[in-house]
Enzyme design. Structure first.
Site, PDB file in Angstrom:
ATOM      1  N   ARG A 144       0.722  -1.363  -0.715  1.00 41.43           N
ATOM      2  CA  ARG A 144       0.172  -0.185   0.175  1.00 41.43           C
ATOM      3  C   ARG A 144       0.901   1.480  -0.021  1.00 41.43           C
ATOM      4  NH1 ARG A 144      -5.478  -1.368   1.302  1.00 41.43           N
ATOM      5  NH2 ARG A 144      -6.233  -2.694  -0.106  1.00 41.43           N
ATOM      6  N   GLU A 145       2.011   1.029   0.129  1.00 45.72           N
ATOM      7  CA  GLU A 145       2.945   2.463   0.502  1.00 45.72           C
ATOM      8  C   GLU A 145       2.936   3.385  -1.164  1.00 45.72           C
ATOM      9  OE1 GLU A 145       4.470  -0.590   2.724  1.00 45.72           O
ATOM     10  OE2 GLU A 145       3.332  -0.885   1.291  1.00 45.72           O
ATOM     11  N   PRO A 146       2.808   2.826  -2.110  1.00 48.32           N
ATOM     12  CA  PRO A 146       2.450   4.261  -3.018  1.00 48.32           C
ATOM     13  C   PRO A 146       1.191   4.441  -3.262  1.00 48.32           C
ATOM     14  CG  PRO A 146       3.501   1.433  -4.020  1.00 48.32           C
ATOM     15  CD  PRO A 146       3.612   1.816  -2.729  1.00 48.32           C
ATOM     16  N   LEU A 148      -0.092   5.630  -0.877  1.00 46.13           N
ATOM     17  CA  LEU A 148       0.022   6.937   0.364  1.00 46.13           C
ATOM     18  C   LEU A 148       0.846   7.571   0.339  1.00 46.13           C
ATOM     19  CD1 LEU A 148       0.021   4.353   3.639  1.00 46.13           C
ATOM     20  CD2 LEU A 148      -2.165   6.180   2.089  1.00 46.13           C
ATOM     21  N   LEU A 150       3.942   6.397  -1.286  1.00 48.77           N
ATOM     22  CA  LEU A 150       5.378   6.383  -0.504  1.00 48.77           C
ATOM     23  C   LEU A 150       6.589   5.469  -0.932  1.00 48.77           C
ATOM     24  CD1 LEU A 150       4.147   6.499   3.037  1.00 48.77           C
ATOM     25  CD2 LEU A 150       5.696   7.883   2.589  1.00 48.77           C
TER      26      LEU A 150
END
Length: 256
Positions: A144-146, A148, A150
């Site tokens: 999920r980072e991208p 957000l 990140l």
């Protein structure tokens, strides 16, 4: 470590890491990463196997949502405030966080992730840090980072590419989509999918099988395989020769 949401234990050759915050689907915090780093650095030499699991129906939902949303958790800084630190300080801090995951890749141990339910973001990267993944049919992975704004920065990018290839890894990351159990098995993210009531027994059987060969042979083999994809073929042959020489010398010393 229970106050941090972790249960850490060592029993002979087996160490266990249990994420123990089921009320928030075992969401992680930087304090947990620091504790994991310290645990990995302090393992007794006789430990050969590490089993990582989550309490309750989820492996880990990733970084604690409150930290993402800008709220402190138990005095820990929200995520975005870390970006205000000078670059060298921030890099050192992230390096410390990464150490909570990277020790699971050491040749001295074999690590197994027992994954139920959600393995999101940092949870996905923790499962990727392990050598083997046993999952239940309800397991679902997502980076999920991208989504957000990140990047995955806890050591998950290299093993993801090694397991599924660059193109598929890029697609999984930039879309942040769910990879469910059967697809994970097809892609090589999961070694085996078993019913939830068979998870513990399957991990036990796999653990016993991993512990059966001589410790030196397992360690040398893992070291060979970890670097195999990045070495020229002739260099890999040299590494194999050197590893076999060490094994033969140790066998002579032990049984000669």
């Amino acid at each position: 470590m229970t106050d941090l949401g972790l249960r850490l234990s060592v029993d002979g050759p087996v160490a266990r890491v249990v994420l123990d915050r089921p009320e928030v689907r075992n969401a992680q915090t930087p304090a947990m990463w620091s504790a994991l780093s310290d645990f990995g650095a302090s393992l007794p030499d006789e430990v050969r196997l590490v089993v990582v699991s989550g309490e309750g129906p989820s492996f880990s939902a990733g970084l604690d949502r409150n930290l993402i949303m800008g709220e402190p958790v138990d005095g820990q800084e929200p995520l975005l405030t870390l970006g205000a630190k000078p670059a060298p300080e921030l890099h050192e801090l992230i390096s410390h966080f990464q150490a909570g995951f990277s020790w699971l890749r050491k040749p001295e141990i074999i690590s197994i992730a027992a994954v139920r339910g959600h393995a999101v973001g940092a949870g996905f990267q923790l499962a990727l840090a392990c050598d083997l993944r046993v999952v239940t049919p309800d397991a679902k992975f997502s980076m999920r980072e991208p989504a957000l704004g990140l990047v995955p920065d806890l050591g998950g990018t290299q093993p993801l590419v090694q397991l599924v290839g660059y193109s598929r890894a890029l697609e999984i990351c930039v879309t942040s989509r769910w990879v469910e159990a059967e697809e994970a098995l097809q892609l090589g993210l999961a070694n085996i999918v078993v019913p939830a009531d068979e998870l513990a027994a399957t991990v036990k059987d796999l653990s016993d099988a991993v512990l059966s060969p001589m410790v030196g042979a397992v360690r040398e083999t893992k070291a060979l395989l970890l670097g195999a994809a990045d070495r020229p073929y002739e260099e890999q042959l040299r590494y194999e020769r050197e590893a076999q020489s060490r094994r033969l010398n140790e066998l002579i010393a032990a049984f000669g």
